[in-house]
Each structure stands twice: as structure tokens, then as C-alpha cells.
Design a protein around this motif. Structure first.
Motif, mmCIF file in Angstrom:
data_model
loop_
_atom_site.group_PDB
_atom_site.id
_atom_site.type_symbol
_atom_site.label_atom_id
_atom_site.label_comp_id
_atom_site.label_asym_id
_atom_site.label_seq_id
_atom_site.Cartn_x
_atom_site.Cartn_y
_atom_site.Cartn_z
ATOM 1 N N MET A 1 1.004 -1.543 -0.360
ATOM 2 C CA MET A 1 0.010 0.091 0.040
ATOM 3 C C MET A 1 0.523 1.129 0.216
ATOM 4 O O MET A 1 1.155 1.857 0.737
ATOM 5 C CB MET A 1 -0.751 -0.080 1.499
ATOM 6 N N PHE A 27 -2.817 7.442 -8.693
ATOM 7 C CA PHE A 27 -3.284 6.966 -7.778
ATOM 8 C C PHE A 27 -4.064 7.188 -6.884
ATOM 9 O O PHE A 27 -5.338 7.372 -8.313
ATOM 10 C CB PHE A 27 -2.858 8.126 -6.395
ATOM 11 N N ASP A 28 -5.182 6.794 -6.472
ATOM 12 C CA ASP A 28 -7.031 6.266 -6.130
ATOM 13 C C ASP A 28 -7.438 7.298 -5.310
ATOM 14 O O ASP A 28 -8.331 7.787 -5.306
ATOM 15 C CB ASP A 28 -6.887 5.295 -5.433
ATOM 16 N N ILE A 29 -6.770 8.099 -4.391
ATOM 17 C CA ILE A 29 -7.067 9.194 -3.354
ATOM 18 C C ILE A 29 -5.969 9.876 -3.785
ATOM 19 O O ILE A 29 -4.595 10.145 -3.330
ATOM 20 C CB ILE A 29 -7.010 8.158 -1.887
ATOM 21 N N VAL A 64 -10.524 9.778 -9.840
ATOM 22 C CA VAL A 64 -9.696 10.302 -9.002
ATOM 23 C C VAL A 64 -10.515 10.719 -7.298
ATOM 24 O O VAL A 64 -11.546 11.520 -7.390
ATOM 25 C CB VAL A 64 -8.554 10.699 -8.598
ATOM 26 N N ASN A 96 -16.502 12.652 -5.854
ATOM 27 C CA ASN A 96 -15.446 12.356 -5.807
ATOM 28 C C ASN A 96 -15.000 13.270 -5.197
ATOM 29 O O ASN A 96 -13.593 13.272 -5.277
ATOM 30 C CB ASN A 96 -14.711 12.623 -7.197
ATOM 31 N N ALA A 216 -9.376 2.376 3.190
ATOM 32 C CA ALA A 216 -8.468 2.488 2.033
ATOM 33 C C ALA A 216 -6.989 2.018 2.401
ATOM 34 O O ALA A 216 -6.386 1.473 1.863
ATOM 35 C CB ALA A 216 -8.915 3.787 1.630
ATOM 36 N N ALA A 219 -7.390 -1.783 2.581
ATOM 37 C CA ALA A 219 -7.445 -2.183 1.112
ATOM 38 C C ALA A 219 -6.904 -2.514 -0.631
ATOM 39 O O ALA A 219 -6.760 -2.975 -0.990
ATOM 40 C CB ALA A 219 -8.522 -1.712 -0.025
ATOM 41 N N LYS A 221 -5.269 0.577 -1.164
ATOM 42 C CA LYS A 221 -5.386 2.134 -1.695
ATOM 43 C C LYS A 221 -4.534 2.931 -1.635
ATOM 44 O O LYS A 221 -3.178 2.514 -0.698
ATOM 45 C CB LYS A 221 -6.774 2.429 -1.411
ATOM 46 N N ARG A 222 -4.090 3.422 -3.307
ATOM 47 C CA ARG A 222 -2.700 4.552 -2.913
ATOM 48 C C ARG A 222 -3.093 5.824 -2.867
ATOM 49 O O ARG A 222 -3.736 6.041 -3.469
ATOM 50 C CB ARG A 222 -1.811 4.330 -4.860
ATOM 51 N N LEU A 223 -2.745 6.707 -1.991
ATOM 52 C CA LEU A 223 -2.703 7.240 -1.308
ATOM 53 C C LEU A 223 -1.838 8.651 -1.889
ATOM 54 O O LEU A 223 -0.164 8.386 -1.710
ATOM 55 C CB LEU A 223 -3.479 6.986 -0.580
#
Ligand code: IMP
Length: 429
Positions: A1, A27-29, A64, A96, A216, A219, A221-223
Motif C-alpha cells: 500500500m 493514485f486512487d485518492i 480520483v 469524488n 482505504a 484495502a 488503495k494508493r494515497l
């Protein structure tokens, strides 16, 4: 992560918004974790320029998620204006965007207090705040009794809170300003009505961002964490009292966002190839002369939020080495390299002289910082246009030597160089 964080290493305005925008697709977030409407992040996409204050720069990248966490102070009127301006330009702002119900909100009394306090010098000089009510809002957060968080807008006793706080604030403002009995535009009924309108419009964005981000992280996710201001403005580690009221260096990421620091495995430090500062306070390498004016003109160094001319000067390796270490930086992004192209001679501050002694540490007291004399290395300029350079190897030899020297002095590799405002004008090593 893998989590990545972008931190400004000077006094803000290092062009962090451009870098965050470029990194977003990986990134996801995108997470904003401090400051408020005092920040101004400029992002250029094609022929369009966007100026963002609260909303994370990821909003310009479809797909994003953008999260504003508890460490941010939100001015509801300003963020709604920002959202409306984005919507008017067909940028999606809906599911979003998420705003923390724990984030504190800026109220009209905070702006009034900022105005009154800013007229009163601290240690002989005005802080020169952005007058956005940031300091007073953070002060109320820490003081607790007169604070309002975004989630409070939806509570049953909201009207009572506004009435009792407005009453106290009028008395405080009378004392601070010496204007007995003034109402300072603080009519509780009007404020209540106004803020209920904001609450209704913001409702769909408000949630528990801490729970969302912790899920996140679990899970995978990429922050991407988007810093605001710069590390030298950090309230604990910067040039106090000429700082902002939150932790704007790398140390503030975990407290502001609620995401543990160990979830972040890459810290990118952003610095300009020279130095700027807005507002009061010491600035050892300031060039309050023709050179400073030249840099201001070439770099269009005027504040995004307030339009104030920025103070300009040479790159200060003592300061950036300090903030890079403080923030746990892995690599540097050096911005605005093109601005130096037209200067016949360039200087880098490599150490300070304090009371006849040469030092390489950044002083903790502004009195010392005001007295230091920068020790400079003088470099011939490369005097050729670098705005079209797309590979490190294509920089003129002088520019390459300048980059190498900065990297050596700061003790970190330079992984990104920016040579203009467009997305394409960025070199990744
Ligand atoms: P405040 O954050 O409005 O209280 O301002 C405190 C100091 O931080 C002033 O010197 C401001 O000019 C400076 N400052 C706040 N936000 C920014 C920013 O985003 N960029 C540059 N300077 C800032």
C-alpha cells in the motif's frame, strides 16, 4: 500500500499543485490534510488555469477521489465558490469529493479577528497573514469552547452555539480593537441562516474521512497526500511566530489526515530553484533589490490567494536541508528552473554566519535568523532558454551543475525538475 506525500520545503508557493496534479493518475485518492483558504494551488491543464484553495488538486483528474481531512479548516462560503467555479467549467465535483465532519469551519468572527490582530505587530513586525481567518479558527480548535466543526452544522443545538459564540466573540473583538459595543457584523440570526444554507449544499460531501481513509489503507488503495504552505511556515518547526497555525512540514501528515505515518513510504520535497516568501518574518537570502525584482517579474511571483507581491531571493540550502530532514524527504522536486535562465549570475546560500561564526544549522529563534549573514557561492548563469528541455541530459552544463550542487548541499537526489507551468514541462529522473 504505497502512500506518497508532497511537502513544500520553503515558505509555501513551491508549485506543489502542479506536481500533485501530475502524480494523480498513479493514485486512487488525493488527501489534503492542513491549512484552508490561505492556500492557493495553481494547476495548468492545456490552456486552462485552475486556482484551488481547499479542494485537492486531484479533482482535475477523473476517477480520483479527493478527501479533505480533519486537519483542514474549511470556509464553507469559499469552498462552495470553488466547487461552483469547477462545475461551471465542466469539472466533475460530486461523489469524488469528501469533506471531514471533524474539520473545523471558519466563521465570520475568525476573519474579523484576523483583521484586528494583523494590525498588531508581533516582535516588531506584522505576521502579514492572508486574512482568511486561519489563525483564529485554529486557535478556537485548540481552545475548544468556541469551535464549530463541519459536523456541528447538522446538530440540533447549532443555532444556540452560533448565538452564544457570537456574543462572546463580539466582546473579545471589542476588547482587541478598543471599539466598545461594536457588533462587527456578527448578527447571529443572519449567520445562522447563512450557515444553514451552506450546510444544505455541502451535506452530500460531508462524511467521516478518517474511517474512509483507514479502510482505504487496509484495502491497499494508493494515497497521495497534498501538502499546503511550506515547512518553514510550520507552527512548531518553522520561523515562529512568522508561520501559519498548523504543521505544514512532513510532521503534520499523520495528525492532520488520521492516516498513520508508517503508511506513507515516499516523501517528495518540493522547492523552487530560488526562494520566495509572502508576509512578514526573516528571510536571510532575500534580495530586496533589482535582482529580487527580476526574479519576481520572470517568475510572476504574486500571491495566488491575496495577489501580494512575493519577496524573492536566492536558494537557501541551509533552510532546505533542515526542512528536508525534518520532513523525512526521500527526493526533491525542483520547480521554476526556467526562471533563472535569464540571470547572468546566480547565488546559492551554503551556510550562515552568526556573530562571526559560520554555522550550517537553521536557527530556532527568529532573532538569530534576522542576524545571520548568508554565505554564498556565486555561479555563472547558463543564460539559455530551458523551457523546452525534456531530459536532464539536455540541460545546459551550467544548469546541470546547479542542480547537482543543490542536491549535494541538501543531501537528497533531485528526481523531478520543472521548467514551466504546463504538465509537459516536467522532467522525471
Ligand atoms: P495565515 O496562514 O493566513 O495565518 O498566514 C500566516 C503566514 O503564512 C503569512 O506570512 C502568510 O503569507 C503565510 N502563508 C499562509 N498560507 C500561505 C501559502 O499558501 N503560501 C505562502 N504563504 C502562505
Amino acid at each position: 500500500m504505497p502512500g506518497t506525500c508532497v511537502i513544500g520545503l520553503q515558505w509555501g508557493d513551491e508549485a506543489k499543485g502542479k506536481l500533485v496534479d501530475l502524480l494523480c493518475p498513479q493514485f486512487d485518492i488525493v488527501v489534503r490534510f492542513l491549512g484552508g483558504a490561505n492556500a492557493g494551488h495553481t494547476v495548468v491543464v492545456g490552456d486552462q488555469t485552475y486556482k484551488l484553495h481547499h479542494v485537492p488538486s486531484g479533482i482535475l483528474n477523473p476517477g480520483v477521489m479527493n478527501v479533505v481531512t480533519p486537519g483542514v479548516v474549511i470556509n464553507p462560503a469559499t469552498i462552495l465558490k470553488e466547487i461552483d467555479a469547477l462545475l461551471a467549467r465542466d469539472i466533475e465535483v460530486g461523489a469524488n469529493l469528501m469533506l471531514s465532519d471533524r474539520a473545523h469551519i471558519v466563521c465570520p468572527w475568525h476573519i474579523a479577528e484576523d483583521q484586528v490582530m494583523n494590525g498588531q505587530p508581533v516582535q516588531g513586525e506584522s505576521i502579514g497573514t492572508t486574512l482568511r481567518g486561519i489563525g483564529p479558527c485554529y486557535r478556537d480548535k485548540v481552545g475548544r469552547s468556541h469551535a464549530i466543526r463541519l459536523g456541528d452544522l447538522y446538530s440540533a443545538d447549532f443555532r444556540e452555539r452560533i448565538e452564544s459564540i457570537a456574543d462572546v466573540k463580539r466582546r473579545i473583538l471589542s476588547g482587541l480593537s478598543g471599539q466598545e459595543g461594536g457588533d462587527f457584523g456578527l448578527d447571529p440570526a443572519k449567520i445562522y441562516e447563512e450557515y444553514c444554507g451552506y450546510a444544505e449544499r455541502l451535506h452530500k460531501y460531508v462524511d467521516d474521512t478518517t474511517a474512509f481513509l483507514l479502510d482505504a489503507v487496509d484495502a491497499g488503495k494508493r494515497l497521495l497526500f497534498e501538502g499546503a504552505q511550506g515547512a518553514l511556515l510550520d507552527v512548531d518547526h518553522g520561523t515562529f511566530p512568522f508561520v501559519t497555525s498548523s504543521n505544514s512540514s512532513g510532521v503534520g501528515v499523520a495528525s492532520g489526515s488520521g492516516v498513520p505515518a508508517r503508511s506513507i513510504d515516499r516523501m517528495i520535497g518540493v522547492a523552487k530553484a530560488y526562494t520566495t516568501r509572502v508576509g512578514g518574518g526573516p528571510f536571510p537570502t532575500e534580495q530586496d533589490n533589482e535582482v529580487g525584482q527580476r526574479i519576481r517579474d520572470l517568475g510572476n511571483e504574486y500571491g495566488t490567494t491575496t495577489g501580494r507581491p512575493r519577496r524573492c531571493g536566492w536558494f537557501d540550502a541551509v533552510a532546505v536541508r533542515y526542512t528536508a530532514r525534518l520532513s523525512g524527504i526521500d527526493c526533491l522536486a525542483l520547480m521554476m528552473m526556467d526562471v533563472l535562465s535569464q540571470l547572468p549570475e546566480i547565488q546559492i546560500c551554503t551556510a550562515y554566519e552568526l556573530d562571526g561564526e559560520q554555522i550550517d544549522r537553521f536557527p530556532s529563534q527568529v532573532g538569530d535568523l534576522r542576524r545571520v549573514k548568508p554565505v554564498y557561492e556565486t555561479w555563472p548563469g547558463w543564460e539559455s532558454d530551458v523551457t523546452g528541455v525534456r531530459k536532464l541530459a539536455d540541460f545546459p552544463a551550467g544548469a546541470r551543475r546547479y542542480l547537482d550542487r543543490i542536491s549535494e548541499l541538501v543531501g537528497k537526489p533531485i528526481d523531478v525538475v520543472s521548467v514551466g507551468p504546463d504538465r509537459e514541462q516536467t522532467i522525471f529522473d
